[in-house]
Write a protein that holds these residues in place. Sequence first.
Motif, mmCIF file in Angstrom:
data_model
loop_
_atom_site.group_PDB
_atom_site.id
_atom_site.type_symbol
_atom_site.label_atom_id
_atom_site.label_comp_id
_atom_site.label_asym_id
_atom_site.label_seq_id
_atom_site.Cartn_x
_atom_site.Cartn_y
_atom_site.Cartn_z
ATOM 1 N N PHE A 3 8.799 60.801 50.133
ATOM 2 C CA PHE A 3 10.178 61.195 49.938
ATOM 3 C C PHE A 3 10.910 61.047 51.264
ATOM 4 C CE2 PHE A 3 7.824 63.633 46.755
ATOM 5 C CZ PHE A 3 8.548 63.300 45.613
ATOM 6 N N VAL A 4 12.153 60.628 51.211
ATOM 7 C CA VAL A 4 12.961 60.488 52.430
ATOM 8 C C VAL A 4 14.142 61.440 52.339
ATOM 9 C CG1 VAL A 4 12.301 58.089 52.846
ATOM 10 C CG2 VAL A 4 14.264 58.586 51.426
ATOM 11 N N GLU A 5 14.660 61.790 53.513
ATOM 12 C CA GLU A 5 15.792 62.704 53.558
ATOM 13 C C GLU A 5 17.037 62.036 52.991
ATOM 14 O OE1 GLU A 5 13.955 62.050 56.319
ATOM 15 O OE2 GLU A 5 12.780 63.877 56.345
ATOM 16 N N ILE A 6 17.930 62.851 52.479
ATOM 17 C CA ILE A 6 19.179 62.375 51.898
ATOM 18 C C ILE A 6 20.299 62.681 52.884
ATOM 19 C CG2 ILE A 6 20.757 62.599 49.953
ATOM 20 C CD1 ILE A 6 18.274 63.624 48.366
ATOM 21 N N ASP A 7 21.109 61.677 53.195
ATOM 22 C CA ASP A 7 22.215 61.849 54.132
ATOM 23 C C ASP A 7 23.450 62.325 53.373
ATOM 24 O OD1 ASP A 7 23.869 61.805 56.285
ATOM 25 O OD2 ASP A 7 24.020 59.626 56.408
ATOM 26 N N VAL A 8 23.882 63.560 53.650
ATOM 27 C CA VAL A 8 25.073 64.125 53.030
ATOM 28 C C VAL A 8 26.097 64.382 54.130
ATOM 29 C CG1 VAL A 8 26.002 66.028 51.653
ATOM 30 C CG2 VAL A 8 23.688 65.209 51.232
ATOM 31 N N PHE A 9 27.023 63.445 54.292
ATOM 32 C CA PHE A 9 28.075 63.542 55.301
ATOM 33 C C PHE A 9 27.505 63.771 56.706
ATOM 34 C CE2 PHE A 9 30.132 65.121 51.363
ATOM 35 C CZ PHE A 9 30.984 64.040 51.180
ATOM 36 N N GLY A 10 26.455 63.074 57.038
ATOM 37 C CA GLY A 10 25.859 63.163 58.364
ATOM 38 C C GLY A 10 24.814 64.240 58.525
ATOM 39 N N VAL A 11 24.586 65.020 57.504
ATOM 40 C CA VAL A 11 23.580 66.083 57.549
ATOM 41 C C VAL A 11 22.417 65.653 56.664
ATOM 42 C CG1 VAL A 11 23.084 68.500 57.033
ATOM 43 C CG2 VAL A 11 25.331 67.850 57.890
ATOM 44 N N TYR A 12 21.227 65.641 57.234
ATOM 45 C CA TYR A 12 20.047 65.263 56.467
ATOM 46 C C TYR A 12 19.540 66.459 55.672
ATOM 47 C CZ TYR A 12 19.879 60.887 58.996
ATOM 48 O OH TYR A 12 20.192 59.652 59.493
ATOM 49 N N VAL A 13 19.372 66.231 54.389
ATOM 50 C CA VAL A 13 18.937 67.278 53.470
ATOM 51 C C VAL A 13 17.580 66.884 52.906
ATOM 52 C CG1 VAL A 13 19.529 68.504 51.347
ATOM 53 C CG2 VAL A 13 21.337 67.766 52.882
ATOM 54 N N ALA A 14 16.697 67.853 52.803
ATOM 55 C CA ALA A 14 15.382 67.598 52.213
ATOM 56 C C ALA A 14 15.542 67.180 50.761
ATOM 57 C CB ALA A 14 14.509 68.837 52.310
ATOM 58 N N PRO A 15 14.723 66.265 50.282
ATOM 59 C CA PRO A 15 14.879 65.782 48.901
ATOM 60 C C PRO A 15 14.582 66.836 47.842
ATOM 61 C CG PRO A 15 12.952 64.815 49.923
ATOM 62 C CD PRO A 15 13.668 65.563 50.988
ATOM 63 N N ILE A 16 13.972 67.946 48.238
ATOM 64 C CA ILE A 16 13.678 68.987 47.261
ATOM 65 C C ILE A 16 14.946 69.743 46.862
ATOM 66 C CG2 ILE A 16 13.136 70.796 48.937
ATOM 67 C CD1 ILE A 16 11.091 70.240 45.821
ATOM 68 N N VAL A 17 15.972 69.741 47.719
ATOM 69 C CA VAL A 17 17.187 70.510 47.444
ATOM 70 C C VAL A 17 17.923 70.006 46.203
ATOM 71 C CG1 VAL A 17 19.422 71.200 48.375
ATOM 72 C CG2 VAL A 17 17.411 71.253 49.839
ATOM 73 N N PRO A 18 18.216 68.707 46.074
ATOM 74 C CA PRO A 18 18.872 68.280 44.827
ATOM 75 C C PRO A 18 17.989 68.458 43.593
ATOM 76 C CG PRO A 18 18.747 66.455 46.395
ATOM 77 C CD PRO A 18 18.121 67.630 47.017
ATOM 78 N N MET A 19 16.677 68.337 43.783
ATOM 79 C CA MET A 19 15.784 68.557 42.644
ATOM 80 C C MET A 19 15.796 70.024 42.227
ATOM 81 S SD MET A 19 12.554 66.057 43.191
ATOM 82 C CE MET A 19 12.496 65.811 44.948
ATOM 83 N N MET A 20 15.895 70.941 43.207
ATOM 84 C CA MET A 20 15.973 72.362 42.876
ATOM 85 C C MET A 20 17.278 72.676 42.138
ATOM 86 S SD MET A 20 14.366 74.206 46.229
ATOM 87 C CE MET A 20 14.604 75.845 45.607
ATOM 88 N N LEU A 21 18.372 72.069 42.572
ATOM 89 C CA LEU A 21 19.648 72.284 41.886
ATOM 90 C C LEU A 21 19.597 71.758 40.447
ATOM 91 C CD1 LEU A 21 22.145 71.425 44.741
ATOM 92 C CD2 LEU A 21 21.541 73.681 43.856
ATOM 93 N N ALA A 22 18.992 70.599 40.264
ATOM 94 C CA ALA A 22 18.848 70.049 38.912
ATOM 95 C C ALA A 22 17.933 70.931 38.064
ATOM 96 C CB ALA A 22 18.308 68.626 38.981
ATOM 97 N N ALA A 23 16.867 71.457 38.674
ATOM 98 C CA ALA A 23 15.956 72.333 37.941
ATOM 99 C C ALA A 23 16.644 73.634 37.543
ATOM 100 C CB ALA A 23 14.717 72.626 38.778
#
Length: 72
Positions: A3-23
């Motif tokens: 898994f690679v980090e997701i760039d959100v407006f210059g801030v790297y977010v762990a890929p588990i965060v969007p998966m947690m929101l979807a869950a």
Amino acid sequence: MSFVEIDVFGVYVAPIVPMMLAAVLVTLAFRWVAVSVGLFRWVWHPALFEFSVFLIVLAAMVLTVGILKLNL
């Protein structure tokens, strides 16, 4: 699985965060259906049941995303 980090407006977010929101969204939808059907009448501890459903949904999402990334 890689898994690679997701760039959100210059801030790297762990890929588990969007998966947690979807869950959370899937779990809320499941909760709405379960309450309307009356499933929680048969559950001993509704909060523990809901948390367990959240963990199952999150684990399924992580495994699915991991498998799909390996096959691409």
